[in-house]
Design a protein around this motif. Structure first.
Motif, mmCIF file in Angstrom:
data_model
loop_
_atom_site.group_PDB
_atom_site.id
_atom_site.type_symbol
_atom_site.label_atom_id
_atom_site.label_comp_id
_atom_site.label_asym_id
_atom_site.label_seq_id
_atom_site.Cartn_x
_atom_site.Cartn_y
_atom_site.Cartn_z
ATOM 1 N N GLY A 236 17.545 7.806 -3.971
ATOM 2 C CA GLY A 236 16.868 9.090 -4.037
ATOM 3 C C GLY A 236 17.519 10.140 -3.166
ATOM 4 N N ALA A 237 16.674 10.859 -2.422
ATOM 5 C CA ALA A 237 17.147 11.883 -1.489
ATOM 6 C C ALA A 237 16.791 11.489 -0.069
ATOM 7 N N GLN A 238 16.774 10.201 0.200
ATOM 8 C CA GLN A 238 16.422 9.725 1.533
ATOM 9 C C GLN A 238 17.568 9.961 2.512
ATOM 10 N N LEU A 239 17.218 9.967 3.783
ATOM 11 C CA LEU A 239 18.251 9.976 4.811
ATOM 12 C C LEU A 239 18.948 8.622 4.821
ATOM 13 N N ASP B 17 9.877 12.468 11.880
ATOM 14 C CA ASP B 17 10.969 13.417 11.673
ATOM 15 C C ASP B 17 11.651 13.168 10.332
ATOM 16 N N ARG B 18 11.800 11.901 9.981
ATOM 17 C CA ARG B 18 12.380 11.556 8.680
ATOM 18 C C ARG B 18 11.528 12.130 7.547
ATOM 19 N N ALA B 19 10.201 11.944 7.650
ATOM 20 C CA ALA B 19 9.303 12.451 6.612
ATOM 21 C C ALA B 19 9.383 13.969 6.507
ATOM 22 N N ARG B 20 9.436 14.657 7.666
ATOM 23 C CA ARG B 20 9.505 16.111 7.631
ATOM 24 C C ARG B 20 10.828 16.604 7.042
ATOM 25 N N LEU B 21 11.932 15.950 7.416
ATOM 26 C CA LEU B 21 13.241 16.371 6.927
ATOM 27 C C LEU B 21 13.371 16.125 5.424
ATOM 28 N N VAL C 82 0.854 -1.186 0.000
ATOM 29 C CA VAL C 82 0.000 0.000 0.000
ATOM 30 C C VAL C 82 0.887 1.232 0.000
ATOM 31 N N ARG C 83 0.616 2.147 -0.920
ATOM 32 C CA ARG C 83 1.322 3.428 -0.951
ATOM 33 C C ARG C 83 0.300 4.545 -0.772
ATOM 34 N N PHE C 84 0.734 5.634 -0.162
ATOM 35 C CA PHE C 84 -0.118 6.798 0.033
ATOM 36 C C PHE C 84 0.461 7.960 -0.772
ATOM 37 N N LEU C 85 -0.358 8.520 -1.627
ATOM 38 C CA LEU C 85 0.064 9.619 -2.496
ATOM 39 C C LEU C 85 -0.590 10.905 -2.014
ATOM 40 N N THR D 263 8.784 9.364 0.603
ATOM 41 C CA THR D 263 9.456 8.962 1.836
ATOM 42 C C THR D 263 9.039 7.531 2.136
ATOM 43 N N VAL D 264 9.995 6.669 2.347
ATOM 44 C CA VAL D 264 9.729 5.262 2.618
ATOM 45 C C VAL D 264 9.778 5.043 4.129
ATOM 46 N N VAL D 265 8.681 4.566 4.686
ATOM 47 C CA VAL D 265 8.605 4.238 6.105
ATOM 48 C C VAL D 265 8.611 2.727 6.222
ATOM 49 N N ARG D 266 9.676 2.177 6.778
ATOM 50 C CA ARG D 266 9.788 0.729 6.891
ATOM 51 C C ARG D 266 9.117 0.266 8.175
ATOM 52 N N LEU D 267 8.213 -0.691 8.048
ATOM 53 C CA LEU D 267 7.510 -1.246 9.190
ATOM 54 C C LEU D 267 8.165 -2.558 9.607
ATOM 55 N N PRO D 268 7.966 -2.977 10.853
ATOM 56 C CA PRO D 268 8.541 -4.260 11.290
ATOM 57 C C PRO D 268 8.012 -5.419 10.462
ATOM 58 N N GLU D 269 8.771 -6.503 10.450
ATOM 59 C CA GLU D 269 8.355 -7.681 9.702
ATOM 60 C C GLU D 269 7.071 -8.265 10.259
ATOM 61 N N GLU D 270 6.926 -8.270 11.595
ATOM 62 C CA GLU D 270 5.700 -8.808 12.174
ATOM 63 C C GLU D 270 4.590 -7.772 12.045
ATOM 64 N N GLU D 271 3.375 -8.189 12.366
ATOM 65 C CA GLU D 271 2.229 -7.286 12.242
ATOM 66 C C GLU D 271 2.443 -6.061 13.128
ATOM 67 N N ALA D 272 2.320 -4.876 12.529
ATOM 68 C CA ALA D 272 2.597 -3.630 13.255
ATOM 69 C C ALA D 272 1.299 -3.056 13.830
#
Length: 728
Positions: free
Chosen positions: A688-691, A701-705, A496-499, A719-728
């Motif tokens: 890209g221009a990711q941290l 903070d990552r998304a804002r920066l 799922v991506r959010f635009l 901005t890519v937000v990585r979630l844990p492997e298990e259900e978050a």
């Protein structure tokens, strides 16, 4: 004096050929004139230009030439060429002869060059015989005997195995015909090349040749004569036998076990890859790609576009098919029929695009068909849609998995007031905005199915979902619950991506037209600009030079794709070029050409010694480079009349390639900034221009920066937000 093909209608030498020779004679300082020559016996004699003119004129006369003044002019050219090349050194007789041949070829007098070469060869033979050298005499007699044997009977026994699987007798004329046809080489020069190849074959005393070997021999002769431009047109595309054997015998591609169909695709992709670099893109772009200054995406898909946001409205309005196809599906009358057409059309579109096939506002185009469905039927439709894409993703080599389905809570502005098209392709009195409730119900049902997963709770490999959000959505009733539902699906199942759209886009003028079409993506290697530039100003200068190469590479692709579109119903782009309601399905004039950037974190680290998340100066420098890239894209876009769109490139394979190449080219500079992914141990730049991947920065903070950089990008950013492997 000269072959008519070397002259214009007035009998003058063609200007283009004069220009070729002028480039050879350009110099900054006046070269030292030639005053003497070294004869073959070691004697030194005064240089006499008239002897060169007489030799050229004699060769020209043998071809029917009569212009002695032209021979004198060319002799002066030979003298200038030798002066520049030798820089004061004394030439030998052989060097002068070689220079005469080169000048004649460069000036377009290939037939005269051939006659002159034969004249030199005869004189050499005479000199050796006059010396009375027994060995030379025997060699000449043996060669004459071989030529006689080959001419009388030998060549009748020499065969060539052609690419069309035929065995034909040797014919030197076919080399000449092929060179003239395929490369545009002058017939006289083509004869010279063919004779040289024939002499090599005679000396080898082979009985059977392959067409591939003959082509390689011809290419070697072309390079030997400095005809690189013609060599590039004559090269043979393919893969070495060793590689082909390794691919066909099996192995893995992209982490999956391959089958015969996949190996066929891999081999075909290799040919298209070579074709793209040799034929579609210019030499400057091809070399920049190979060096690692930039990366041309989709070379194996050079005859396709990159991506586009498509509309199911085309199937609803016109059905599925092509204007030249006998199998034409009429506009659907039921939701399940529309579903089947959508899935089949996805497969067809994948044949025309190298990147993802994205469907925009899917729930709104289905809404007129689902308005009266109860919850049970609506859920069943959602299951059918998800299961169809999941099944095809597993059975179509993963191609269908590269499909995104756009869902909107409120209708996009370009669709809200458009007349809705319902069953049978009939335009209704209501607009798509009037079907908002039905569209929202379907979006919710699709997320339900995706969140539950398949058998044993497994996540579906496809489709991926793209949730579009606008400022208006945030104020809409019920949106908070829908957003929570979408976020929960993303956390549990992924895909799922959010635009977030900063501003509403007008989009297509018709509900059935695709939006945001991208023809080509080329990504620049930001860290390398820093290594070369040394400081911010130097990096900007390097960026300006590279963007010029990138821009002209995009024009190469535009020209090539434009020719495919121009064939309309007769060409491979029939599906995209076909006209609907007087408009093409996809208008190339409205398409974009992406200039991607990657490795921003390493770029600023190489220039400042600090990473993006560590100091404000690093962020300020990244913003400065991004703004400069935007300016350059706008400037070159105006010059070339095209939409150059700077965007982030998140492709890890591109980042890995750049990092590995830089470690080879500039190891002392690169090894201080290149990092390794802790989870995979891959050496790569930060996409890209990711941290930095290992930066200890909270997600928000990552998304804002990163957002500070995104606001300066004309194209899309993420901005890519990585979630844990298990259900978050």
């Amino acid at each position: 004096m000269w072959d008519s093909r070397d002259m214009d209608i007035n009998g003058d030498l063609r200007p283009a050929q004069e220009g070729l020779f002028d480039a050879q004679l350009s110099f900054l300082e006046a070269p030292q004139p030639i005053t003497s020559i070294v004869k073959r016996d070691g004697r030194v004699e005064p240089f006499d230009k008239s002897k060169i003119a007489n030799a050229i004129f004699s060769a020209a006369q043998s071809m029917g030439g009569t212009d002695q003044a032209r021979a004198v002019s060319l002799a002066s050219g030979v003298a200038l060429y030798l002066s520049k090349k030798l820089n004061g050194a004394t030439p030998t007789s052989d060097q002068i002869g070689d220079a005469v041949e080169k000048v004649l070829i460069e000036m377009g007098h290939a037939r005269t060059a051939l006659a002159y070469a034969r004249f030199r060869d005869r004189r050499g033979r005479v000199r050796r015989l006059q010396r009375g050298d027994t060995r030379d005499i025997l060699n000449e007699l043996a060669e004459a005997q071989r030529e006689a044997e080959m001419g009388a009977a030998g060549r009748s026994c020499l065969f060539v195995r052609t690419s069309s699987e035929k065995l034909v007798s040797w014919d030197r004329g076919k080399i000449v015909q092929a060179l003239v046809r395929e490369t545009g080489l002058d017939e006289g020069m083509a004869n010279l090349i063919a004779i040289g190849v024939e002499q090599q074959i005679d000396a080898a005393r082979v009985k059977t040749l392959t067409a591939a070997l003959v082509r390689e021999l011809v290419n070697a002769k072309l390079m030997e004569h400095g005809l690189e431009r013609y060599w590039r047109r004559h090269v043979r595309l393919g893969v070495p036998l060793y590689d082909a054997d390794r691919i066909i015998r099996g192995g893995k591609a992209e982490g999956r076990v391959v089958d015969p169909e996949t190996t066929s695709r891999v081999l075909a992709d290799a040919v298209k890859h070579e074709y793209a670099l040799a034929e579609v893109f210019g030499m400057a772009a091809a070399e920049a790609h190979l060096r690692g200054d930039m990366f041309i995406h989709g070379l194996s898909y050079v005859d396709r576009l990159e991506t586009a946001v498509h509309s199911i409205g085309s199937a609803v309005r016109f059905g599925v098919g092509r204007s030249d196809s006998g199998a034409f599906s009429r506009p659907p009358k039921h939701a399940d029929t529309l579903l089947g057409q959508m899935v089949n059309l996805t497969d067809t579109l994948h044949n025309h695009f190298g990147g993802a096939v994205v469907w925009g506002a899917v729930n709104y185009h289905f809404a007129p068909f689902t308005e009266k469905m109860d919850d049970r039927d609506l859920r069943q439709l959602a299951q059918m849609l998800v299961y169809e894409y999941a099944y095809r993703a597993l059975t179509h080599e993963g191609r269908t998995a590269n499909t995104e389905m756009g869902l909107c809570w409120l209708p996009p502005v370009w669709l809200a007031h458009a007349g809705a098209v319902g069953p049978g392709g009939v335009t209704l009195e209501q607009s798509y905005g009037d079907f908002a409730h039905a569209a929202q119900r379907l979006a919710w049902a699709l997320l339900d199915v995706l969140k539950e997963g398949g058998v044993r709770g497994n996540s579906f490999p496809a489709p991926k979902v793209l949730i579009e959000l606008t400022a208006a959505d945030l104020q809409s009733a019920g949106f908070d619950s829908f957003l929570h539902h979408a976020a929960e699906t993303a956390a549990r199942r992924g895909h799922v991506r959010f635009l977030f759209r900063r501003q509403e886009q007008v989009g297509a003028t018709q509900p059935w037209e695709p939006q945001d079409a991208v023809v080509q993506r080329i990504t620049i290697n930001l860290p390398r600009l820093a290594y070369r530039g040394g400081n911010a100003e130097g990096a900007e200068r390097e960026l300006a030079q590279l963007i010029e190469t990138v821009a002209y590479a995009h024009t190469d692709k535009r020209t090539f794709i434009g020719k495919l579109f121009a064939r309309k119903g007769l060409g491979p782009m029939n599906l995209l070029a076909v006209e609907r309601d007087g408009r093409p399905y996809l208008d190339l004039n409205e398409a974009s050409y992406v200039v991607g950037l990657t490795g921003m974190d390493e770029c600023v680290r190489a220039l400042t010694g600090r990473q993006l998340h560590e100091i404000e100066d690093a962020v300020a420098l990244a913003v400065r480079l991004t703004e400069r890239l935007n300016e350059l894209c706008r400037e070159w876009g105006r010059r070339l009349d095209m939409r150059l769109m700077p965007e982030l490139t998140l492709d890890r394979e591109v980042s890995r390639r750049f990092a590995m190449l830089d470690l080879e080219v500039t190891p002392l500079k690169a090894r201080n900034v290149v990092t390794a992914d802790a989870s995979t141990n891959e050496i790569l730049y930060t996409p890209g221009a990711q941290l930095a991947m290992d930066a200890c920065v909270p997600a928000f903070d990552r998304a804002r920066l990163e957002g500070q950089l995104h606001s300066h990008m004309a194209g899309s950013s993420a901005t890519v937000v990585r979630l844990p492997e298990e259900e978050a």
